[in-house]
Design an enzyme around this catalytic site. Sequence first.
Site, mmCIF file in Angstrom:
data_model
loop_
_atom_site.group_PDB
_atom_site.id
_atom_site.type_symbol
_atom_site.label_atom_id
_atom_site.label_comp_id
_atom_site.label_asym_id
_atom_site.label_seq_id
_atom_site.Cartn_x
_atom_site.Cartn_y
_atom_site.Cartn_z
ATOM 1 N N SER A 13 4.634 -30.519 -45.322
ATOM 2 C CA SER A 13 3.845 -30.274 -44.118
ATOM 3 C C SER A 13 3.736 -31.522 -43.229
ATOM 4 O O SER A 13 3.236 -32.569 -43.673
ATOM 5 C CB SER A 13 2.436 -29.815 -44.542
HETATM 6 C C1 GSF Z 1 -2.344 -27.518 -38.521
HETATM 7 C C2 GSF Z 1 -2.302 -27.368 -40.027
HETATM 8 C C3 GSF Z 1 -1.304 -26.334 -40.492
HETATM 9 O O1 GSF Z 1 -0.852 -25.510 -39.704
HETATM 10 C C4 GSF Z 1 -3.538 -29.722 -38.521
HETATM 11 O O2 GSF Z 1 -4.039 -29.995 -39.608
HETATM 12 O O3 GSF Z 1 -3.060 -30.596 -37.773
HETATM 13 N N1 GSF Z 1 -3.596 -28.278 -36.588
HETATM 14 C C5 GSF Z 1 -3.551 -28.281 -38.026
HETATM 15 N N2 GSF Z 1 -0.960 -26.404 -41.783
HETATM 16 C C6 GSF Z 1 -0.059 -25.424 -42.347
HETATM 17 C C7 GSF Z 1 1.040 -26.118 -43.132
HETATM 18 S S1 GSF Z 1 2.209 -26.715 -42.084
HETATM 19 O O4 GSF Z 1 2.799 -25.760 -41.298
HETATM 20 O O5 GSF Z 1 2.184 -28.008 -41.903
HETATM 21 C C8 GSF Z 1 -0.849 -24.587 -43.368
HETATM 22 O O6 GSF Z 1 -1.670 -25.105 -44.073
HETATM 23 N N3 GSF Z 1 -0.555 -23.310 -43.423
HETATM 24 C C9 GSF Z 1 -1.131 -22.411 -44.373
HETATM 25 C C10 GSF Z 1 -1.859 -21.285 -43.714
HETATM 26 O O7 GSF Z 1 -2.225 -20.357 -44.450
HETATM 27 O O8 GSF Z 1 -2.067 -21.309 -42.482
#
Ligand code: GSF
Length: 221
Positions: A13
């Site tokens: 991530s």
């Molecule tokens: C985005 C976090 C995110 O989308 C940040 O922390 O900066 N704006 C936030 N995390 C994703 C993983 S990734 O695509 O990096 C995540 O945790 N997805 C799991 C879900 O169920 O949404």
Amino acid sequence: MSGNLILYGMDISPPVRACKLTLRALNLDYEYKEMDLLGGEQFEEEFLRKNPQHTVPLLDDNGALIWDSHAIVCYLVDKYGKSDDLYPRDLVKRAHVDQRLFFDASILFMSLRNVSIPYFVHQVNVVPKEKVDNIKDAYGHLETFLGENRYLKGSSLTVADFCCGATASSLAAVLELDQEKYPKVAAWLERLTELPHYEEDNSRGLENYIQLLKPVLKLEE
Ligand code: GSF
């Protein structure tokens, strides 16, 4: 003193890698809990109680729960930084760094997430032209922001470099950076690789992320 810092994450991530780069720059010890997002661990009750938005990164600082990488990196520098270099206290300087952070949150990372989530969740591997164009636009904005500077905001490193750098390096999973078109972005990303432990904190997860996505995505151009 950092007491009990726990970072919940997954190495592939980008926002998790931004937090790791920040923790490293601040020389902070922390416990790292790798989550199995592809297996749905973020939807388990215990994690949802900590972060109802079910995203990583999530920081647990002695019981204080903070999510969204941008909130985490700013918090870490404000609380534990020996100086404000990475996230200036001067209001104008801070606003400029914030602008880059919000750019990452709303434009840069979204141009990637809008491709990665449809694939990971719904196995959609065709990337329509408008999503490819979003990535090109994002690269273009970074090129402009960099101008003649070494880093995204001026001559010294800030948390904006960690957040935008982790995301921008990951965009190669969809669209390889055109080094002739975006030479400043290429030089900046190369400069970031000189950070101590960059390999461990960003490159490793990045390579796995690219391996997962790049071979399966089909770009419409
Ligand atoms: C985005 C976090 C995110 O989308 C940040 O922390 O900066 N704006 C936030 N995390 C994703 C993983 S990734 O695509 O990096 C995540 O945790 N997805 C799991 C879900 O169920 O949404």
